[in-house]
Design a protein around this motif. Structure first.
Motif, PDB file in Angstrom:
ATOM      1  N   GLU A   1     -45.017 -31.315  26.104  1.00 22.84           N
ATOM      2  CA  GLU A   1     -44.037 -32.379  26.292  1.00 22.84           C
ATOM      3  C   GLU A   1     -44.736 -33.725  26.473  1.00 22.84           C
ATOM      4  O   GLU A   1     -44.339 -34.734  25.882  1.00 22.84           O
ATOM      5  N   ALA A   2     -45.795 -33.743  27.266  1.00 22.24           N
ATOM      6  CA  ALA A   2     -46.546 -34.987  27.481  1.00 22.24           C
ATOM      7  C   ALA A   2     -47.199 -35.453  26.184  1.00 22.24           C
ATOM      8  O   ALA A   2     -47.203 -36.660  25.862  1.00 22.24           O
TER       9      ALA A   2
ATOM     10  N   TYR B   1     -46.190 -34.893  23.107  1.00 25.29           N
ATOM     11  CA  TYR B   1     -45.192 -35.376  22.170  1.00 25.29           C
ATOM     12  C   TYR B   1     -44.647 -36.740  22.576  1.00 25.29           C
ATOM     13  O   TYR B   1     -44.414 -37.598  21.720  1.00 25.29           O
ATOM     14  N   ARG B   2     -44.447 -36.943  23.842  1.00 24.64           N
ATOM     15  CA  ARG B   2     -43.982 -38.259  24.286  1.00 24.64           C
ATOM     16  C   ARG B   2     -45.057 -39.310  24.007  1.00 24.64           C
ATOM     17  O   ARG B   2     -44.754 -40.434  23.602  1.00 24.64           O
ATOM     18  N   GLN B   3     -46.325 -38.937  24.202  1.00 22.74           N
ATOM     19  CA  GLN B   3     -47.429 -39.845  23.915  1.00 22.74           C
ATOM     20  C   GLN B   3     -47.474 -40.191  22.433  1.00 22.74           C
ATOM     21  O   GLN B   3     -47.778 -41.336  22.057  1.00 22.74           O
ATOM     22  N   ASN B   4     -47.162 -39.211  21.590  1.00 23.25           N
ATOM     23  CA  ASN B   4     -47.234 -39.415  20.142  1.00 23.25           C
ATOM     24  C   ASN B   4     -45.915 -39.906  19.542  1.00 23.25           C
ATOM     25  O   ASN B   4     -45.788 -40.010  18.315  1.00 23.25           O
ATOM     26  N   GLY B   5     -44.935 -40.198  20.408  1.00 22.09           N
ATOM     27  CA  GLY B   5     -43.685 -40.771  19.930  1.00 22.09           C
ATOM     28  C   GLY B   5     -42.781 -39.814  19.196  1.00 22.09           C
ATOM     29  O   GLY B   5     -41.976 -40.229  18.357  1.00 22.09           O
TER      30      GLY B   5
ATOM     31  N   ALA C   1     -39.650 -37.139  19.038  1.00 21.81           N
ATOM     32  CA  ALA C   1     -38.426 -36.760  19.735  1.00 21.81           C
ATOM     33  C   ALA C   1     -38.510 -35.289  20.126  1.00 21.81           C
ATOM     34  O   ALA C   1     -38.775 -34.428  19.287  1.00 21.81           O
ATOM     35  N   VAL C   2     -38.298 -35.001  21.400  1.00 20.23           N
ATOM     36  CA  VAL C   2     -38.347 -33.635  21.886  1.00 20.23           C
ATOM     37  C   VAL C   2     -37.420 -33.537  23.087  1.00 20.23           C
ATOM     38  O   VAL C   2     -37.242 -34.509  23.828  1.00 20.23           O
ATOM     39  N   ARG C   3     -36.785 -32.406  23.269  1.00 17.29           N
ATOM     40  CA  ARG C   3     -35.946 -32.221  24.451  1.00 17.29           C
ATOM     41  C   ARG C   3     -36.253 -30.866  25.087  1.00 17.29           C
ATOM     42  O   ARG C   3     -36.571 -29.895  24.398  1.00 17.29           O
ATOM     43  N   ARG C   4     -36.153 -30.823  26.394  1.00 18.08           N
ATOM     44  CA  ARG C   4     -36.349 -29.573  27.120  1.00 18.08           C
ATOM     45  C   ARG C   4     -34.991 -28.934  27.348  1.00 18.08           C
ATOM     46  O   ARG C   4     -34.043 -29.585  27.779  1.00 18.08           O
TER      47      ARG C   4
ATOM     48  N   GLU D   1     -36.301 -34.922  13.345  1.00 20.22           N
ATOM     49  CA  GLU D   1     -37.695 -35.292  13.582  1.00 20.22           C
ATOM     50  C   GLU D   1     -38.638 -34.459  12.724  1.00 20.22           C
ATOM     51  O   GLU D   1     -39.654 -34.948  12.235  1.00 20.22           O
TER      52      GLU D   1
END
Length: 295
Positions: A258-259, A261-265, A267-270, A281
């Motif tokens: 998760e970290a 993917y957020r760093q790489n921009g 879209a992801v959801r838990r 995406e």
């Protein structure tokens, strides 16, 4: 009637219009990829290899080389040309095979395929850049009511040259594919096909759908509301047939992914102890990451 030999997952085709753009997505998603491979019938691919199967990212790069379908001949290139004309996403499921000739006979006897075995070879490259010979034999199957997905089994002629632990170490910690998810408005209608295709001794049915537990991962057909519960978003079908919607990956650390993917921009959801990368995406596909089972 020749009995179908039980199969497990071998690979999943992810059909896209731009293999380099899709490869960039997979890299940002923390996967290691092999180089570009070229097929003589006009498709190019790049491979994401896991411990038990692989993702084939595929582009129709040279449409002028595509040959049409024919009697007893399934044109891999023609199917994917037509597929990407109206969508991107997972287009084909291939299970492993110990004997493609026997499997083709079994598929024909079961009424799910009347295709000759397709043999082809190409060069592959090891991580050190050296070349090796690769060869494959494919036996195809089809479910007429499901035009947006095709099925096959794949016999590797030189498996020792293909499977390589050096290609199976990914920055996102992905280890294996515990299963793939198809969606259908009425999964029970496809139960007999699933049993004949996988060779599973038993196909489990419940309110959510039907599942074949293979030696190398599950093949699930879920009805839309069950898929919506799994993905945490609304899922609908485009007709009565099956579509190949998602691949599930087992990973060691969801928080790490998760970290990343957020760093790489990305879209992801838990959702329900899973991380979901949605089709908008992931080039029309859904990627599901879940904790690896212990033991």
């Amino acid at each position: 009637m020749n009995p179908t030999i039980p199969h497990g997952l071998d690979h999943i085709v992810h059909a896209v219009r731009d293999v380099d753009a899709a490869a960039d997505f997979y890299v940002r998603a923390g996967f290691m990829l092999g180089g570009r491979n070229r097929h003589p019938w006009g498709t190019h691919n790049r491979i994401v290899q896991l411990k038990n199967c692989y993702i084939e990212i595929l582009e129709v790069a040279e449409p002028e080389k595509i040959v049409p379908h024919g009697p007893r001949f399934f044109s891999f290139g023609a199917f994917h040309r037509d597929f990407v004309a109206h969508r991107e996403g997972f287009s084909m499921l291939l299970l492993n095979s110990r004997d493609a000739v026997q499997d083709a006979r079994a598929f024909e006897a079961a009424g799910i395929g009347s295709f000759d075995v397709f043999d082809f070879a190409r060069e592959g490259k090891r991580p050190d850049g050296s070349t090796v010979k690769l060869a494959f034999s494919l036996a195809f199957a089809a479910e007429p009511n499901s035009p947006d997905v095709r099925f096959a089994v794949c016999q590797h002629r030189f498996p020792e040259n293909f499977w390589n632990p050096a290609f199976q170490t990914h920055a996102n910690g992905a280890q294996r594919v515990p299963g793939v998810v198809m969606i259908a408005s009425d999964p029970s209608r496809h139960r007999d096909f699933l049993k004949a295709y996988t060779g599973a001794t038993e196909v489990v049915s419940n309110a959510a759908g039907v599942t074949a537990h293979t030696e190398n991962g599950d093949v699930e057909i879920l009805e839309p509301s069950a898929a919506s519960d799994l993905f945490g978003s609304h899922v609908k079908t485009g007709g009565e047939g099956m579509t190949l919607s998602a691949v599930r990956f087992s990973v060691a650390d969801l928080a790490r992914i998760e970290a990343l993917y957020r760093q790489n921009g990305l879209a992801v959801r838990r959702h329900a102890e899973r991380l979901i990368v949605p089709p908008e995406e992931a080039f029309g596909a859904t990627l599901v990451f879940e904790p690896a089972k212990v033991g």
